[in-house]
Write an enzyme that holds these catalytic residues in place. Structure first.
Site, PDB file in Angstrom:
ATOM      1  N   GLU A   1      26.123  -6.447 -64.401  1.00 33.64           N
ATOM      2  CA  GLU A   1      24.870  -5.741 -64.707  1.00 33.64           C
ATOM      3  C   GLU A   1      24.895  -4.329 -64.117  1.00 33.64           C
ATOM      4  OE1 GLU A   1      21.563  -5.708 -62.405  1.00 33.64           O
ATOM      5  OE2 GLU A   1      22.093  -7.349 -61.066  1.00 33.64           O
TER       6      GLU A   1
ATOM      7  N   LYS B   1      16.689 -13.616 -54.636  1.00 34.40           N
ATOM      8  CA  LYS B   1      16.435 -12.828 -53.434  1.00 34.40           C
ATOM      9  C   LYS B   1      15.272 -13.408 -52.635  1.00 34.40           C
ATOM     10  CE  LYS B   1      16.393  -8.949 -55.719  1.00 34.40           C
ATOM     11  NZ  LYS B   1      17.343  -8.951 -56.808  1.00 34.40           N
TER      12      LYS B   1
HETATM   13  N1  PSU Z   1      19.959  -8.122 -57.435  1.00 30.82           N
HETATM   14  C1  PSU Z   1      20.199  -7.109 -56.571  1.00 30.82           C
HETATM   15  N2  PSU Z   1      19.680  -5.886 -56.876  1.00 30.82           N
HETATM   16  C2  PSU Z   1      19.011  -5.666 -58.042  1.00 30.82           C
HETATM   17  C3  PSU Z   1      18.780  -6.732 -58.953  1.00 30.82           C
HETATM   18  C4  PSU Z   1      19.274  -7.940 -58.598  1.00 30.82           C
HETATM   19  O1  PSU Z   1      20.805  -7.302 -55.530  1.00 30.82           O
HETATM   20  O2  PSU Z   1      18.633  -4.530 -58.292  1.00 30.82           O
HETATM   21  C5  PSU Z   1      18.076  -6.504 -60.279  1.00 30.82           C
HETATM   22  C6  PSU Z   1      18.776  -7.339 -61.361  1.00 30.82           C
HETATM   23  O3  PSU Z   1      19.135  -6.486 -62.419  1.00 30.82           O
HETATM   24  C7  PSU Z   1      17.738  -8.344 -61.804  1.00 30.82           C
HETATM   25  C8  PSU Z   1      16.493  -7.519 -61.627  1.00 30.82           C
HETATM   26  O4  PSU Z   1      17.945  -8.794 -63.123  1.00 30.82           O
HETATM   27  O5  PSU Z   1      16.717  -6.883 -60.359  1.00 30.82           O
HETATM   28  C9  PSU Z   1      15.240  -8.335 -61.654  1.00 30.82           C
HETATM   29  O6  PSU Z   1      14.162  -7.484 -61.869  1.00 30.82           O
HETATM   30  P1  PSU Z   1      12.717  -8.082 -62.295  1.00 30.82           P
HETATM   31  O7  PSU Z   1      12.272  -8.886 -61.097  1.00 30.82           O
HETATM   32  O8  PSU Z   1      11.848  -6.873 -62.547  1.00 30.82           O
HETATM   33  O9  PSU Z   1      12.941  -8.917 -63.528  1.00 30.82           O
END
Ligand code: PSU
Ligand code: MN
Length: 305
Positions: A25, A159
């Site tokens: 990603e 996370k």
């Molecule tokens: N994990 C990390 N850093 C990030 C992300 C995940 O260590 O920046 C990102 C990923 O791209 C994940 C997104 O899909 O955060 C999730 O965002 P949201 O909660 O807005 O869906």
């Protein structure tokens, strides 16, 4: 019409040779880490995939074209660009339609990977159910993507800024296999362990690859979430992080941070509040996930071939 899609030279070569490819990603590059560590990390992660015998395909939309694999200069430019869109399932088609540029979340990366015939992806942590979701309804589209797109995603768990229990409950409801790699409990991103027993445990890349193929053959849609614990040398104990996460969450609430801005805001505040320790850990766990994803991709090729 066809989707404007382009492959990096090394991904094209891997496609021609029929060898293993791992999708990576790009939101972690544009929204998850500061420059220049973001680009440095992306390069290390790509090299980890190569060293483990597969080809990295970092995914992004650049000027309306879906890139499956970025050339070195494209990665540099993306890592320094300002105001890059964060693309999930809801935004990726619109970005392509208007000729925009954006980084892909886990969900959008899975969509792009599947379009390109790639079955394995690596990331740091997936999105999930945010704290306070009972009033905000903020639940990442990553969870629904895992339920419908057949890509195995290797992460270090969700996370710890999220509601972990609710996140795994939603995944269970959606029928997503959650597999802890090599241990009985789920990891918690910056920490190796948590108090949550893993729904499934597997100890080899081959078992994980076989499980994805059995799902496909059974006609079960969707992918799998592999939760790979951070290497012991790099972990931050959950107790050290808890007060920092609480502080970052309180600041987000006080400043009215909402929707797509929540995850980047919290990661940035935690980085500052841990004086960079969270970033060191984040880099280590993404690299560890890239290596496991490469091993799974290689096994998938062996089984399918
Ligand atoms: N994990 C990390 N850093 C990030 C992300 C995940 O260590 O920046 C990102 C990923 O791209 C994940 C997104 O899909 O955060 C999730 O965002 P949201 O909660 O807005 O869906
Ligand atoms: Mn969200």
């Amino acid at each position: 019409m066809t989707i404007p899609m382009t492959f990096s030279a090394e991904v094209q070569a891997a496609r021609d040779a029929g060898t293993a490819i791992v999708a990576l990603e790009s939101t972690i590059i544009t929204h998850g880490m500061p420059f220049p560590q973001n680009v440095e990390t992306a390069r290390l992660v790509e090299q980890d995939v190569r060293d483990a015998g597969a080809t990295p395909a970092t995914i992004a939309v650049i000027d309306g074209t879906l890139h499956i694999g970025l050339e070195a200069d494209e990665l540099d430019a993306l890592g320094q660009a300002e105001h890059v869109a964060k693309l999930s399932r809801a935004d990726i088609a619109a970005c392509i339609a208007i000729g925009g540029t954006g980084a892909t979340t886990v969900a959008a990366t899975m969509i792009a990977a599947h379009l390109a015939g790639i079955a394995v992806s690596a990331t740091g942590g997936i999105g999930g159910v945010h704290r306070g979701a009972e009033t905000t309804f903020d639940i990442s589209a990553d969870l629904h993507e895992l339920a419908q797109t057949p890509v195995t995603v290797v992460a270090a768990g969700a996370k710890a800024i999220l509601e972990l229990n609710k996140t795994y409950e939603v995944l269970e409801t959606l029928g997503v296999p959650v597999i802890a790699f090599g241990q009985d409990c789920l990891p918690a991103f910056w920490s190796r362990t948590s108090d949550m027993p893993a729904p499934l445990r597997m100890d080899t890349a081959r078992d994980i690859a076989t499980a994805q193929i059995v799902r496909n053959v059974m006609g079960l849609p969707g992918g799998q979430l592999v939760c790979n614990p951070i290497p012991a040398a790099d972990e931050i104990p959950a107790a050290d992080l808890a007060p920092i996460i609480e502080k970052a969450l309180a600041e987000a609430a006080a400043q009215g941070i909402s929707a797509k801005a929540v995850t980047p805001f919290l990661l940035d505040r935690i980085l500052t509040l841990t004086e960079g320790r969270s970033l060191t850990a984040n880099v280590a766990l993404v690299r560890n996930n890239a290596r496991l994803a490469a091993a799974i991709a290689r096994e998938l090729g062996g089984i399918a071939g």
